[in-house]
Design a protein around this motif. Structure first.
Motif, PDB file in Angstrom:
ATOM      1  N   GLY A  62      17.871  29.471  18.510  1.00 10.30           N
ATOM      2  CA  GLY A  62      18.289  30.142  17.277  1.00 10.30           C
ATOM      3  C   GLY A  62      19.789  30.276  17.124  1.00 10.30           C
ATOM      4  O   GLY A  62      20.266  31.267  16.565  1.00 10.30           O
ATOM      5  N   TYR A  63      20.534  29.299  17.617  1.00  8.22           N
ATOM      6  CA  TYR A  63      21.987  29.284  17.489  1.00  8.22           C
ATOM      7  C   TYR A  63      22.616  30.543  18.081  1.00  8.22           C
ATOM      8  O   TYR A  63      23.374  31.252  17.424  1.00  8.22           O
ATOM      9  CB  TYR A  63      22.389  29.116  16.021  1.00  8.22           C
ATOM     10  N   ILE A  64      22.297  30.783  19.336  1.00  2.59           N
ATOM     11  CA  ILE A  64      22.895  31.925  20.026  1.00  2.59           C
ATOM     12  C   ILE A  64      24.063  31.432  20.876  1.00  2.59           C
ATOM     13  O   ILE A  64      24.096  30.287  21.316  1.00  2.59           O
ATOM     14  CB  ILE A  64      21.871  32.662  20.916  1.00  2.59           C
ATOM     15  N   TYR A  65      25.024  32.345  21.106  1.00  3.29           N
ATOM     16  CA  TYR A  65      26.229  31.982  21.859  1.00  3.29           C
ATOM     17  C   TYR A  65      26.245  32.710  23.199  1.00  3.29           C
ATOM     18  O   TYR A  65      25.895  33.886  23.294  1.00  3.29           O
ATOM     19  CB  TYR A  65      27.473  32.323  21.037  1.00  3.29           C
ATOM     20  N   TYR A  66      26.679  31.979  24.219  1.00  2.50           N
ATOM     21  CA  TYR A  66      26.720  32.535  25.568  1.00  2.50           C
ATOM     22  C   TYR A  66      27.860  31.874  26.338  1.00  2.50           C
ATOM     23  O   TYR A  66      28.396  30.828  25.937  1.00  2.50           O
ATOM     24  CB  TYR A  66      25.387  32.292  26.293  1.00  2.50           C
ATOM     25  N   ILE A  67      28.244  32.494  27.453  1.00  6.35           N
ATOM     26  CA  ILE A  67      29.303  31.934  28.302  1.00  6.35           C
ATOM     27  C   ILE A  67      28.670  30.948  29.267  1.00  6.35           C
ATOM     28  O   ILE A  67      27.843  31.319  30.109  1.00  6.35           O
ATOM     29  CB  ILE A  67      30.047  33.047  29.061  1.00  6.35           C
ATOM     30  N   LYS A  68      29.052  29.697  29.142  1.00  8.88           N
ATOM     31  CA  LYS A  68      28.439  28.623  29.927  1.00  8.88           C
ATOM     32  C   LYS A  68      28.867  28.667  31.388  1.00  8.88           C
ATOM     33  O   LYS A  68      28.089  28.336  32.286  1.00  8.88           O
ATOM     34  CB  LYS A  68      28.806  27.267  29.309  1.00  8.88           C
ATOM     35  N   ASN A  69      30.106  29.059  31.655  1.00  4.34           N
ATOM     36  CA  ASN A  69      30.637  29.057  33.022  1.00  4.34           C
ATOM     37  C   ASN A  69      31.214  30.418  33.404  1.00  4.34           C
ATOM     38  O   ASN A  69      32.442  30.563  33.561  1.00  4.34           O
ATOM     39  CB  ASN A  69      31.689  27.958  33.188  1.00  4.34           C
ATOM     40  N   PRO A  70      30.374  31.447  33.528  1.00 11.59           N
ATOM     41  CA  PRO A  70      30.875  32.809  33.804  1.00 11.59           C
ATOM     42  C   PRO A  70      31.636  32.933  35.121  1.00 11.59           C
ATOM     43  O   PRO A  70      32.426  33.862  35.283  1.00 11.59           O
ATOM     44  CB  PRO A  70      29.588  33.647  33.829  1.00 11.59           C
ATOM     45  N   GLU A  71      31.411  32.004  36.042  1.00  9.46           N
ATOM     46  CA  GLU A  71      32.113  32.073  37.335  1.00  9.46           C
ATOM     47  C   GLU A  71      33.626  31.935  37.169  1.00  9.46           C
ATOM     48  O   GLU A  71      34.403  32.416  38.007  1.00  9.46           O
ATOM     49  CB  GLU A  71      31.589  30.988  38.293  1.00  9.46           C
ATOM     50  N   ILE A  72      34.063  31.283  36.075  1.00  8.66           N
ATOM     51  CA  ILE A  72      35.492  31.107  35.829  1.00  8.66           C
ATOM     52  C   ILE A  72      36.190  32.452  35.654  1.00  8.66           C
ATOM     53  O   ILE A  72      37.326  32.649  36.088  1.00  8.66           O
ATOM     54  CB  ILE A  72      35.723  30.225  34.582  1.00  8.66           C
ATOM     55  N   LEU A  73      35.493  33.396  35.026  1.00 10.88           N
ATOM     56  CA  LEU A  73      36.069  34.721  34.827  1.00 10.88           C
ATOM     57  C   LEU A  73      36.349  35.411  36.154  1.00 10.88           C
ATOM     58  O   LEU A  73      37.329  36.134  36.305  1.00 10.88           O
ATOM     59  CB  LEU A  73      35.140  35.588  33.978  1.00 10.88           C
ATOM     60  N   ILE A  74      35.485  35.193  37.120  1.00  2.00           N
ATOM     61  CA  ILE A  74      35.665  35.796  38.447  1.00  2.00           C
ATOM     62  C   ILE A  74      36.851  35.155  39.153  1.00  2.00           C
ATOM     63  O   ILE A  74      37.606  35.809  39.874  1.00  2.00           O
ATOM     64  CB  ILE A  74      34.382  35.626  39.287  1.00  2.00           C
ATOM     65  N   GLN A  75      37.049  33.864  38.931  1.00  2.00           N
ATOM     66  CA  GLN A  75      38.103  33.117  39.613  1.00  2.00           C
ATOM     67  C   GLN A  75      39.468  33.266  38.947  1.00  2.00           C
ATOM     68  O   GLN A  75      40.481  32.889  39.538  1.00  2.00           O
ATOM     69  CB  GLN A  75      37.727  31.635  39.667  1.00  2.00           C
ATOM     70  N   ASN A  76      39.494  33.778  37.718  1.00  2.00           N
ATOM     71  CA  ASN A  76      40.743  33.852  36.963  1.00  2.00           C
ATOM     72  C   ASN A  76      41.244  35.296  36.899  1.00  2.00           C
ATOM     73  O   ASN A  76      40.803  36.086  36.061  1.00  2.00           O
ATOM     74  CB  ASN A  76      40.509  33.322  35.536  1.00  2.00           C
ATOM     75  N   PRO A  77      42.195  35.679  37.776  1.00  3.85           N
ATOM     76  CA  PRO A  77      42.675  37.067  37.788  1.00  3.85           C
ATOM     77  C   PRO A  77      43.389  37.464  36.507  1.00  3.85           C
ATOM     78  O   PRO A  77      43.372  38.621  36.107  1.00  3.85           O
ATOM     79  CB  PRO A  77      43.639  37.089  38.982  1.00  3.85           C
TER      80      PRO A  77
END
Length: 307
Positions: free
Chosen positions: A70-85
């Protein structure tokens, strides 16, 4: 404070990240209308997709669309947020409660330290870094000297509530810092430059406390003795990443060692800590700090006599 564009990026990233259920574009647009940032204007679909692209370029975070659900949006690579201070810092500092009424009630009681000046050219510098294009800067130093400089911007850093731009300046034939708040004018160009493959901004600051790097200064072993409650402050917030506690006497003092360059900024930091910090090594540096303290005392003594 940072630019409105980046506040919008942070809000969008934070909204999708924290949502307890998948969001469609309509859901996101509705939340935007009730957010503290809605005064910046609407969130049309075209702007939304431009923000998605900007977030990917700025943080490396991909906001994906799942058409099958249904055309929903999500973060495909959430691990990047953990790696990016950097992303974590911005999200912690600038994200706001989803319930605007809560934010509105508490805005006079949640006090953020703002950067008072020098954000007007923020977007232009970041865009120049992204595209590797040179900038022509009308710059005025704190001493009053005004000059026009051609810069290849490599990175940006915030320190002591000021934004600094680090890059190669053609007129100086070297890598220098410029304070963003001292920009009088800025012109973007189409002149491309090649970002040095072996240049790592974070590594550039490895051996300094603060912002300025003098490549002629050697890296030395520094030892400090810290007294009283300042010991706990130093343990929780190290003076430098190389800090190592080598000796302590409970309730009295602790000794820390560092591998750093003895820059003027480091001296200022040590002097600002007052009588709770004592330089033990190097001996020459200890004598230098003692001389500085003595000069300050003489100035106060002289003033007392004049009064």
């Amino acid at each position: 404070m940072i630019s409105k564009t980046y506040l919008r990026y942070i809000w969008l990233l934070d909204t999708i990240k924290r949502s307890k259920y998948p969001l469609t574009f309509e859901d996101i647009a509705k939340r935007w209308e009730g957010s503290p940032y809605a005064y910046m204007g609407g969130l049309p679909i075209r702007t939304f997709h431009e923000h998605r692209k900007g977030i990917e370029e700025m943080f490396g975070v991909i906001i994906e669309c799942d058409k099958s659900k249904g055309y929903i949006y999500y973060i495909k690579n959430p691990e990047i947020l953990i790696q990016n201070p950097y992303a974590q810092l911005l999200l912690r500092k600038y994200s706001v409660p989803q319930d605007f009424s809560t934010f509105n009630m508490m805005r006079d009681r949640i006090l953020l330290e703002e950067i008072p000046h020098g954000t007007g050219y923020f977007d232009s510098v970041v865009e120049s870094m992204r595209t590797n294009t040179e900038l022509v800067i009308d710059y005025q130093r704190y001493e009053g000297q005004r000059e026009t400089l051609t810069m290849q911007p490599y990175s940006m850093k915030v320190y002591n509530r000021r934004w600094y731009v680090l890059g190669y300046i053609k007129e100086k034939e070297s890598i220098r810092h410029l304070a963003l708040e001292r920009f009088l004018d800025l012109h973007t160009t189409t002149n491309k430059f090649e970002f040095p493959k072996d240049f790592i901004p974070r590594k550039y600051y490895d051996n300094v406390v603060g912002i300025y790097v003098n490549e002629d200064l050697p890296v030395v072993n520094l030892k400090l003795r810290v007294y009283g409650v300042q010991m706990e402050y130093m343990r929780m917030l190290p003076l430098h990443k190389s800090q190592s506690e080598v000796k302590s006497r409970y309730g009295e003092f602790a000794e820390f060692t560092y591998r750093v360059c003895l820059t003027p900024e480091l001296k200022s930091k040590i002097l600002a800590l007052g009588p709770n910090v004592e330089v033990l090594e190097p001996l020459e540096y200890r004598e230098e700090i003692m001389s500085q303290i003595s000069d300050s005392l003489d100035r106060y003594t002289k003033k007392d006599k004049e009064i």
